[in-house]
Enzyme design. Structure first.
Site, PDB file in Angstrom:
ATOM      1  N   GLU A  39       0.873  -1.164   0.000  1.00 45.67           N
ATOM      2  CA  GLU A  39       0.000   0.000   0.000  1.00 45.67           C
ATOM      3  C   GLU A  39       0.919   1.225   0.000  1.00 45.67           C
ATOM      4  OE1 GLU A  39      -2.743   0.456   3.284  1.00 45.67           O
ATOM      5  OE2 GLU A  39      -3.439   2.359   2.447  1.00 45.67           O
ATOM      6  N   ARG A 265       5.605 -12.634   9.775  1.00 42.31           N
ATOM      7  CA  ARG A 265       6.263 -11.344   9.540  1.00 42.31           C
ATOM      8  C   ARG A 265       7.672 -11.390  10.079  1.00 42.31           C
ATOM      9  NH1 ARG A 265       2.421  -7.330   8.880  1.00 42.31           N
ATOM     10  NH2 ARG A 265       3.847  -5.614   9.237  1.00 42.31           N
ATOM     11  N   LYS A 275       4.440   0.663   9.577  1.00 46.45           N
ATOM     12  CA  LYS A 275       4.480   1.930   8.832  1.00 46.45           C
ATOM     13  C   LYS A 275       3.886   3.068   9.640  1.00 46.45           C
ATOM     14  CE  LYS A 275       3.274   0.104   4.757  1.00 46.45           C
ATOM     15  NZ  LYS A 275       2.625   0.071   3.456  1.00 46.45           N
TER      16      LYS A 275
HETATM   17  P1  ATP Z   1       3.047  -2.302   8.085  1.00 52.73           P
HETATM   18  O1  ATP Z   1       2.322  -3.193   9.045  1.00 52.73           O
HETATM   19  O2  ATP Z   1       4.497  -2.139   8.376  1.00 52.73           O
HETATM   20  O3  ATP Z   1       2.362  -1.013   7.861  1.00 52.73           O
HETATM   21  P2  ATP Z   1       1.804  -3.485   5.885  1.00 52.73           P
HETATM   22  O4  ATP Z   1       1.605  -4.948   5.919  1.00 52.73           O
HETATM   23  O5  ATP Z   1       0.642  -2.691   6.226  1.00 52.73           O
HETATM   24  O6  ATP Z   1       3.062  -3.093   6.741  1.00 52.73           O
HETATM   25  P3  ATP Z   1       1.824  -3.375   3.067  1.00 52.73           P
HETATM   26  O7  ATP Z   1       2.212  -2.257   2.191  1.00 52.73           O
HETATM   27  O8  ATP Z   1       0.408  -3.780   3.115  1.00 52.73           O
HETATM   28  O9  ATP Z   1       2.339  -2.994   4.504  1.00 52.73           O
HETATM   29  O10 ATP Z   1       2.745  -4.624   2.795  1.00 52.73           O
HETATM   30  C1  ATP Z   1       3.009  -5.147   1.524  1.00 52.73           C
HETATM   31  C2  ATP Z   1       3.403  -6.592   1.658  1.00 52.73           C
HETATM   32  O11 ATP Z   1       4.528  -6.739   2.498  1.00 52.73           O
HETATM   33  C3  ATP Z   1       2.276  -7.419   2.273  1.00 52.73           C
HETATM   34  O12 ATP Z   1       2.159  -8.612   1.540  1.00 52.73           O
HETATM   35  C4  ATP Z   1       2.751  -7.675   3.665  1.00 52.73           C
HETATM   36  O13 ATP Z   1       2.244  -8.879   4.154  1.00 52.73           O
HETATM   37  C5  ATP Z   1       4.268  -7.697   3.504  1.00 52.73           C
HETATM   38  N1  ATP Z   1       4.926  -7.296   4.742  1.00 52.73           N
HETATM   39  C6  ATP Z   1       4.720  -6.169   5.445  1.00 52.73           C
HETATM   40  N2  ATP Z   1       5.447  -6.150   6.567  1.00 52.73           N
HETATM   41  C7  ATP Z   1       6.142  -7.316   6.595  1.00 52.73           C
HETATM   42  C8  ATP Z   1       7.070  -7.910   7.511  1.00 52.73           C
HETATM   43  N3  ATP Z   1       7.443  -7.287   8.638  1.00 52.73           N
HETATM   44  N4  ATP Z   1       7.585  -9.115   7.194  1.00 52.73           N
HETATM   45  C9  ATP Z   1       7.243  -9.729   6.071  1.00 52.73           C
HETATM   46  N5  ATP Z   1       6.363  -9.251   5.169  1.00 52.73           N
HETATM   47  C10 ATP Z   1       5.817  -8.050   5.423  1.00 52.73           C
END
Ligand code: ATP
Ligand code: MG
Length: 564
Positions: A39, A265, A275
């Site tokens: 996102e 994660r 984020k």
């Molecule tokens: P955050 O929780 O840090 O805001 P998010 O999951 O909301 O991260 P996205 O932009 O939706 O951020 O993430 C894009 C992809 O990266 C998704 O498939 C998510 O599952 C993966 N992702 C995000 N954070 C991690 C992490 N700490 N480890 C592994 N994969 C991750």
């Protein structure tokens, strides 16, 4: 033959790759398509690097392809700046989406049509409850939810209301479209989740064409289906959403059925990886932007001097599982050191200078010595460094009254200056307050190149720069952003910020060749660590970030004796 065996031995094996191999063997799919779906509401961090390496890595290994898709369903939080930064970071990590850059917002028209399809099949309704009422009606983990009073509207009324939502007839927050599933479900995600909400905000990609936007839950799985994604990989928190994604896929005329697999994660010590938290650090100026070298962002690590190759290696080594994990920052750092040791060119620089004058060296004489650029890589070649009567050495490399295990320079002691000469300290010059301002030495002309003239041994080799030829620079030293191994993840997380995570050293001197260093091309300052020229450098000042120190054996001795 041998090569092939080696490559299978080192190819990562994990449950996702096993699943992909199984699906290919069973001909469940003829082609593997994965995607990385960020996102664009912030910069990517090291957790995303894990997801990128997984998705693009699988596509490479199985001869498939990986899409980069911006899951841009929330115009209130998304910005063009983030879209560009995401593209730059994925490319820098070494991956290529080819023609396959997509935006969930490209599918808004299709998603809208599918929303009407659900309404027509009595699977969705327009609800007038407020966000707060919806929350109340939803129930809890222990209590079932209850039906909204608007749940039984006719198809015609729902269609009419939904079309008027799109036309902009209603204010933000007054109406939503919800799936009609089961308010009594044990899974809260199945209790009539919201599919569309009114948001009168400009979207970075679609501008002002829309005033209703699909929720992430409605857009995500359908976007995967539109793109024919075969393996939809995400982190474990989405496991509970899978029944909803499956329900939508079953109830919509989608062109394909992606299958979702969840993995854990990445969590790293001494930092936060959400984020929302990272945005707060940036907006409240606790750091100097998303690419602050202390940030766990890809751009921060790049600026810090971590090579992309090291991040990929790290991702490979930590692997992919379903179990919770906390990886030590030190482990990532060891991957960085291992990589840099192979590729970083060596230079000499002094961060905390102490002047050393060679008394038996003629005033105006100069010498040019040969130095090896990288002992790990002969192809990196050699360079010349200038030597003269006045030098700088590291203040820490001298002790007037050295304890037993200190082998560096001390009064009366002979040491080697790297690539140059043997020198013996003959005198210590001090100011009125007793601070050492200068050392006096003699050198042995027979030891040119740092070779022993007669088999005589010295216990230390020091780095140095010629005072006349050296160029000045500033060094920025970084430590962990958070002091605790596991910082609080709550709203008080700022209390855990390490107050000493940043320090400037303003009086550093390096050999003249530092002038030709490039941003992002990390080098080693001999005996000190890895350093990289910062983008803040300009013609009036040169700035280096310390990427990481080398492991310092003397610091270890000191730490041990302190423990005792
Ligand atoms: P955050 O929780 O840090 O805001 P998010 O999951 O909301 O991260 P996205 O932009 O939706 O951020 O993430 C894009 C992809 O990266 C998704 O498939 C998510 O599952 C993966 N992702 C995000 N954070 C991690 C992490 N700490 N480890 C592994 N994969 C991750
Ligand atoms: Mg997310």
């Amino acid at each position: 033959m041998e090569n092939k065996e080696n490559s299978t031995a080192t190819a990562p094996k994990d449950f996702v790759r096993e699943q992909v191999a199984t699906d290919l063997a069973a001909k469940n799919t003829s082609e593997i398509i994965t995607r990385f779906p960020p996102e664009p509401n912030g910069y990517l961090h090291i957790g995303h690097a894990k997801a990128i390496c997984l998705n693009f890595g699988i596509a490479e290994e199985f001869d498939g392809r990986c899409h980069l898709r911006m899951d841009d369903t929330n115009p209130a939080k998304e910005e063009e700046e983030y879209i560009e930064a995401i593209k730059q970071d994925v490319r820098w990590l070494g991956f290529d989406w080819g023609d396959h850059l997509y935006f969930a917002s490209d599918y808004f028209e299709q998603l809208y049509a599918w929303a009407e399809h659900l309404i027509e099949n009595d699977k969705a309704y327009v609800d007038d409850l407020t966000a707060e009422e919806i929350r109340e009606y939803r129930g809890t983990l222990k209590q079932p939810g209850k039906n909204s009073p608007h749940r039984d509207r006719s198809r015609e009324e729902n269609l009419d209301l939904f079309r008027r939502m799109r036309a902009g007839d209603f204010d933000e927050g007054t109406r939503v479209l919800r799936a009609k599933i089961d308010m009594g479900s044990g899974n809260i995600n199945m209790r009539d989740p919201v599919l569309y909400r009114i948001l009168k905000a400009e979207h970075p990609h679609t501008g002002n064409s829309w005033c209703i936007y699909p929720t992430y839950d409605f857009a995500h799985g359908q976007s995967d289906a539109i793109e024919n994604v075969t393996h939809s990989l995400c982190t474990l928190e989405f496991a509970d959403h899978r029944p909803l994604y499956d329900w939508l896929i079953e109830n919509l005329p989608v062109p394909a059925r992606p299958r979702q697999y969840e993995y854990s994660r990445l969590n790293i010590s001494h930092t936060v990886l959400s984020k929302r938290r990272l945005i707060q650090l940036v907006n409240e100026n606790h750091v100097q932007g998303w690419d602050d070298p202390r940030m766990p962002t890809i751009s921060g690590m790049r600026r810090r001097g971590f090579p992309a190759e090291a991040l990929r290696d790290f991702a490979k080594r930590i692997g992919v599982t379903k179990s919770d994990n906390l990886i030590e920052m030190a482990y990532l750092e060891s991957c960085v050191r291992e990589q840099l040791n192979k590729v970083a060119e060596r230079r000499m620089a002094v961060l905390n200078p102490l002047k050393l004058v060679i008394e038996n060296w003629p005033e105006d004489q100069e010498d040019e010595l040969e130095a090896v650029n990288n002992p790990e890589d002969a192809s990196a070649g050699q360079r010349k460094i200038s030597f003269g009567r006045e030098l700088y050495i590291e203040r820490d490399d001298f002790m007037e009254d050295p304890p037993k295990k200190f082998f560096r320079m001390a009064p009366g002691r002979e040491v080697r200056l790297r690539y140059a000469y043997y020198v013996t300290c003959t005198d210590v010059v001090k100011d009125e307050s007793g601070n050492i301002t200068e050392l006096r030495c003699t050198y042995d002309p027979e030891s040119r190149g740092g070779d022993s003239p007669d088999g005589r041994k010295v216990k230390a080799t020091l780095h140095w720069v010629s005072a006349k030829h050296a160029i000045p620079f500033e060094t920025r030293i970084y430590e962990h952003l958070f002091a605790d191994e596991v910082p609080s993840q709550g709203d008080d997380f700022l209390d855990g910020l390490n107050k000493e995570s940043f320090k400037r050293l303003e009086n550093c001197w390096g050999e003249a060749s530092l002038g030709a260093c490039q941003v992002e091309k990390t080098i080693q300052f001999e005996r000190l660590g890895y350093f990289v020229k910062d983008k803040d450098s300009d013609s009036s000042q040169l700035v280096f970030n310390r990427t990481l120190p080398l492991r310092d054996s003397w610091a270890k001795v000191q730490a041990k004796s302190k423990q005792k």
